[in-house]
Design a protein around this motif. Structure first.
Motif, PDB file in Angstrom:
ATOM      1  N   ASN A   4      -6.068   2.715  -2.854  1.00 22.68           N
ATOM      2  CA  ASN A   4      -5.196   1.814  -3.624  1.00 22.68           C
ATOM      3  C   ASN A   4      -3.719   2.010  -3.296  1.00 22.68           C
ATOM      4  O   ASN A   4      -2.934   1.065  -3.326  1.00 22.68           O
ATOM      5  CB  ASN A   4      -5.409   2.009  -5.117  1.00 22.68           C
ATOM      6  CG  ASN A   4      -6.730   1.407  -5.578  1.00 22.68           C
ATOM      7  OD1 ASN A   4      -7.246   0.493  -4.937  1.00 22.68           O
ATOM      8  ND2 ASN A   4      -7.282   1.925  -6.662  1.00 22.68           N
ATOM      9  N   ILE A   5      -3.349   3.261  -3.003  1.00 21.85           N
ATOM     10  CA  ILE A   5      -1.937   3.513  -2.677  1.00 21.85           C
ATOM     11  C   ILE A   5      -1.563   2.766  -1.405  1.00 21.85           C
ATOM     12  O   ILE A   5      -0.539   2.076  -1.333  1.00 21.85           O
ATOM     13  CB  ILE A   5      -1.675   5.020  -2.531  1.00 21.85           C
ATOM     14  CG1 ILE A   5      -1.885   5.717  -3.880  1.00 21.85           C
ATOM     15  CG2 ILE A   5      -0.254   5.259  -2.016  1.00 21.85           C
ATOM     16  CD1 ILE A   5      -1.735   7.221  -3.806  1.00 21.85           C
ATOM     17  N   GLY A   6      -2.393   2.905  -0.398  1.00 18.63           N
ATOM     18  CA  GLY A   6      -2.113   2.215   0.866  1.00 18.63           C
ATOM     19  C   GLY A   6      -2.166   0.711   0.709  1.00 18.63           C
ATOM     20  O   GLY A   6      -1.325  -0.021   1.260  1.00 18.63           O
ATOM     21  N   LEU A   7      -3.179   0.247  -0.054  1.00 22.30           N
ATOM     22  CA  LEU A   7      -3.279  -1.196  -0.263  1.00 22.30           C
ATOM     23  C   LEU A   7      -2.066  -1.739  -1.022  1.00 22.30           C
ATOM     24  O   LEU A   7      -1.563  -2.826  -0.726  1.00 22.30           O
ATOM     25  CB  LEU A   7      -4.553  -1.512  -1.043  1.00 22.30           C
ATOM     26  CG  LEU A   7      -5.871  -1.388  -0.266  1.00 22.30           C
ATOM     27  CD1 LEU A   7      -7.055  -1.552  -1.201  1.00 22.30           C
ATOM     28  CD2 LEU A   7      -5.927  -2.422   0.858  1.00 22.30           C
ATOM     29  N   SER A   8      -1.600  -0.961  -2.021  1.00 22.17           N
ATOM     30  CA  SER A   8      -0.415  -1.420  -2.762  1.00 22.17           C
ATOM     31  C   SER A   8       0.801  -1.501  -1.855  1.00 22.17           C
ATOM     32  O   SER A   8       1.624  -2.412  -1.981  1.00 22.17           O
ATOM     33  CB  SER A   8      -0.143  -0.487  -3.946  1.00 22.17           C
ATOM     34  OG  SER A   8       0.317   0.777  -3.512  1.00 22.17           O
ATOM     35  N   VAL A 638      -0.079   0.425   7.170  1.00 24.29           N
ATOM     36  CA  VAL A 638      -1.284   0.232   7.991  1.00 24.29           C
ATOM     37  C   VAL A 638      -1.731   1.552   8.609  1.00 24.29           C
ATOM     38  O   VAL A 638      -2.924   1.893   8.648  1.00 24.29           O
ATOM     39  CB  VAL A 638      -1.033  -0.823   9.084  1.00 24.29           C
ATOM     40  CG1 VAL A 638      -2.172  -0.825  10.111  1.00 24.29           C
ATOM     41  CG2 VAL A 638      -0.861  -2.200   8.456  1.00 24.29           C
ATOM     42  N   GLN A 639      -0.737   2.343   9.070  1.00 23.94           N
ATOM     43  CA  GLN A 639      -1.063   3.627   9.686  1.00 23.94           C
ATOM     44  C   GLN A 639      -1.674   4.571   8.662  1.00 23.94           C
ATOM     45  O   GLN A 639      -2.619   5.317   8.971  1.00 23.94           O
ATOM     46  CB  GLN A 639       0.213   4.250  10.287  1.00 23.94           C
ATOM     47  CG  GLN A 639      -0.047   5.484  11.124  1.00 23.94           C
ATOM     48  CD  GLN A 639      -0.958   5.211  12.315  1.00 23.94           C
ATOM     49  OE1 GLN A 639      -0.819   4.186  12.974  1.00 23.94           O
ATOM     50  NE2 GLN A 639      -1.901   6.099  12.580  1.00 23.94           N
ATOM     51  N   VAL A 640      -1.172   4.518   7.429  1.00 24.97           N
ATOM     52  CA  VAL A 640      -1.746   5.334   6.358  1.00 24.97           C
ATOM     53  C   VAL A 640      -3.197   4.940   6.141  1.00 24.97           C
ATOM     54  O   VAL A 640      -4.092   5.791   6.002  1.00 24.97           O
ATOM     55  CB  VAL A 640      -0.929   5.181   5.060  1.00 24.97           C
ATOM     56  CG1 VAL A 640      -1.690   5.790   3.886  1.00 24.97           C
ATOM     57  CG2 VAL A 640       0.428   5.847   5.207  1.00 24.97           C
TER      58      VAL A 640
END
Length: 656
Positions: A4-8, A638-640
């Protein structure tokens, strides 16, 4: 690991890039306000005794603006549009009235110039025609100005109605737009584009009327119109035009018919010019035309053309009622109480002077006609169908209004055989009545001590006692007063006998000649219908240049020419030329003042626009930097996500 962090981060970056794209796309869109994404950290998670980050959310998309500057700008729009509208209409009026080639100033001057040239050779038919054609030009130019002012007023009236209809449409659109803004806000969306549309629409309304907007930080909004006298709510209000009894236009609320007075904007300016400005200058041109017609006609009526006195004259200005007192009968020009003098010429050329009293508060046109008919050899006839008066002389007799000295006075009370005669030219400036009485009896030129005593009949003052007895040469003129002479034939006179004669400086102390249009130069009564008399156009010999009928006499021409320098027009009693100059200067001053104010308000508007652009405008360089920043953020997110994906894959490999 929390996807969720990356998606946010991906979502926030994408949202921010979309916002930047929106700014770039609308960099040149009028009324667009730059938007800015406000990001906020999500509430943290409690994991293993620690608060761990939970990603990012888009809090809101701010619309960058300065409320105070934009409210001031809206107010200045109303002021500017009102000034520009006034300037446009006043500029058109100035064009009609400014001096120059072909202007009313020039043609009026040309009319008097031609009169001056005619005085050098009054018998010249070409020059007489030139005077008449100059009069035609004066009348045409005056009518043209009047017509153009009327047309301008009609156009302004049309524009007011168009502007009011457009205003109603814009108000309805604003109410609908405000409802959509509220609905969108309740749904949780940020209606920035709708707010931009609302601001533009408010500014368009402000071009027409004065508005005042009220906003607060909680998003509340209110709008009042016409000096806070009307509040705009959820139901559109509607304005309409109506007309007062005096012909002026008013703006009213259609639902209540309550008059609304706008303080600024184009509609306020249009209403003011329709009700006041155009009417003022139409009145000024009317005053000029009325005074010119009246004064020229009054002077012209007291003269005669090349053919001398008249056998018949008909009035050209209609009267509403021939039986009502003149003051109540609807004449275009006022008539005062006083005397009207007639000079009647008999077949042998002898002149007699008669007068009638006129009281406009009592006398009707029919009464005046009856009094004219009481004069020997004249008849007054009234045509009740067209309200016109005709004066007709008996065959062989003629008449005029010159007020010339009578050559042979009324001798009905004079039984002596020595016929007295009046001669010379009266040079006085007031009407007088002389009484001549014989002192002693005997033969003129022979009897010692024989006198003629001349008395002012009004004051009883003895003016002169002249010897007509021994030593007097019969028929020799004797000067008695102000250019007037007296002579007696060599025959008998009887003591105590007397006769009277009138000395006329002003043959019409009432103004009835110009009021009725008897022997007039102009037809019409104001700037709408002024024109040279058809009688003179058809026969230039009728141009009344003299008082005697002698072709070399220019005495009446001199009277007409003297109108050029007389102070007759307006409250300041100016000459005709000076009055026109004052009118031109007045509208010119208004135009210059409006230009000055318009330049100042335009500069203020430009400053507001510059300040708004500095705050709300899109800076392409800044947006490109933001775009690069959000792009990097997106790439990092994206890299995350890829790293998390690899870690998860490795984990599943170990499990298998």
């Amino acid at each position: 690991m929390n996807f969720n962090i990356g998606l946010s981060a991906l979502r926030a970056s994408q949202f921010a890039i979309n916002t930047v794209s929106q700014n770039l796309a609308n960099a040149n869109t009028p009324g667009y306000h730059r938007q800015r994404v406000i990001l906020e950290t999500r509430p943290p998670q409690w994991i293993g005794g620690h608060h761990l980050g939970n990603g990012v959310d888009v809090n809101t998309v701010d619309r960058i603006r300065n409320q105070i500057i934009e409210s001031s700008y809206t107010n200045s729009i109303s002021d500017l549009k009102g000034l520009q509208q006034n300037l446009s209409i006043n500029g058109q009026i100035e064009t009609l009235l400014q001096p120059g080639e072909g202007s009313i100033h020039q043609v009026l001057g040309g009319f008097f110039d031609e009169l001056s040239r005619l005085s050098a050779n009054p018998s010249e038919s070409v020059q007489r025609n030139s005077v008449i054609q100059r009069g035609v030009s004066v009348a045409q130019q005056t009518r043209d100005i009047s017509t153009r002012l009327d047309n301008l007023k009609t156009n302004v009236n049309t524009q007011i109605n168009v502007e009011v209809k457009l205003l109603n449409k814009q108000i309805a659109e604003l109410v609908d737009l405000q409802q959509r803004i509220k609905t969108t806000s309740v749904e949780g969306a940020t209606p920035n584009d709708l707010l931009d549309q609302r601001d533009q629409l408010i500014n368009q309304i402000a071009e027409k009327i004065d508005v005042q907007r009220y906003e607060n930080v909680q998003g509340g909004f209110g709008l009042t119109l016409a000096g806070n006298s009307i509040s705009l709510g959820t139901v559109p209000i509607e304005f309409s035009t109506a007309y007062n009894d005096d012909g002026s236009i008013r703006i009213q609320l259609t639902s209540t018919e309550r008059e609304i007075k706008f303080g600024s904007g184009s509609i306020a300016a249009l209403t003011e010019t329709y009700n006041i400005t155009i009417g003022e200058y139409k009145s000024k041109i009317d005053e000029f035309a009325q005074k010119l017609i009246r004064e020229v006609d009054q002077a012209h009526a007291k003269g005669v053309g090349i053919n001398g006195p008249y056998s018949v004259l008909a009035s050209t200005r209609d009267i509403g009622s021939t039986s009502l007192p003149i003051a109540q009968a609807g004449l275009a020009f006022p008539v005062a109480a006083g005397e009207l003098f007639f000079s009647v010429t008999d077949p042998a050329g002898g002149k007699r002077t008669y007068s009638i009293d006129i009281d406009p508060a009592v006398d009707s046109l029919e009464d005046i006609a009856s009094r004219i008919s009481s004069i020997d050899h004249l008849q007054g006839v009234v045509d009740s169908r067209n309200g016109q008066l005709s004066v007709i002389a008996q065959p062989g007799f003629r008449f005029d209004f010159t007020g010339n000295l009578e050559t042979t006075p009324d001798l009905s009370g004079f039984s002596g055989t020595a016929i007295p005669q009046i001669g010379g030219k009266y040079e006085g400036d007031r009407n007088r009545q002389l009484s001549v009485a014989i002192v002693g009896s005997g033969t003129v030129g022979k009897t010692p001590g024989l006198l003629a005593q001349v008395t002012d009949s009004l004051t009883g003052t003895v003016i002169a006692e002249v010897n007509i007895g021994e030593g007097y040469e019969a028929k020799s003129p004797i000067a008695i007063t102000e250019g007037v002479t007296l002579s007696f034939a060599g025959d008998q006179v009887i003591a105590g006998e007397s006769f009277q004669t009138a000395l006329v400086a002003n043959s019409d102390t009432t103004g009835i000649l110009s009021a009725l249009g008897l022997n007039n130069f102009f037809d019409g009564h104001d700037s709408n219908d002024i024109q040279v008399s058809t009688r003179i156009l058809e026969n230039p010999d009728q141009l009344a240049t003299s008082r005697s009928g002698d072709i070399a006499d220019t005495s009446n021409l001199t009277e007409l020419l003297g109108l050029r320098e007389k102070h007759l027009v307006g409250s300041n009693q100016l000459t005709f030329q000076d009055y026109l100059g004052e009118v031109s200067a007045e509208i010119g001053f208004q135009v210059r003042t409006s230009q000055f104010l318009e330049a100042n308000v335009s500069e203020l508007n430009y400053q507001y626009e510059s300040e708004i652009a500095a705050v709300s405008g899109v800076d392409l360089n800044e947006e490109m930097l933001n775009l690069a920043q959000y792009q990097k953020q997106y790439e990092a997110a994206v890299q995350v996500m890829r790293t998390i994906d690899n870690m998860v894959s490795e984990l599943f490999t170990l499990i298998r």
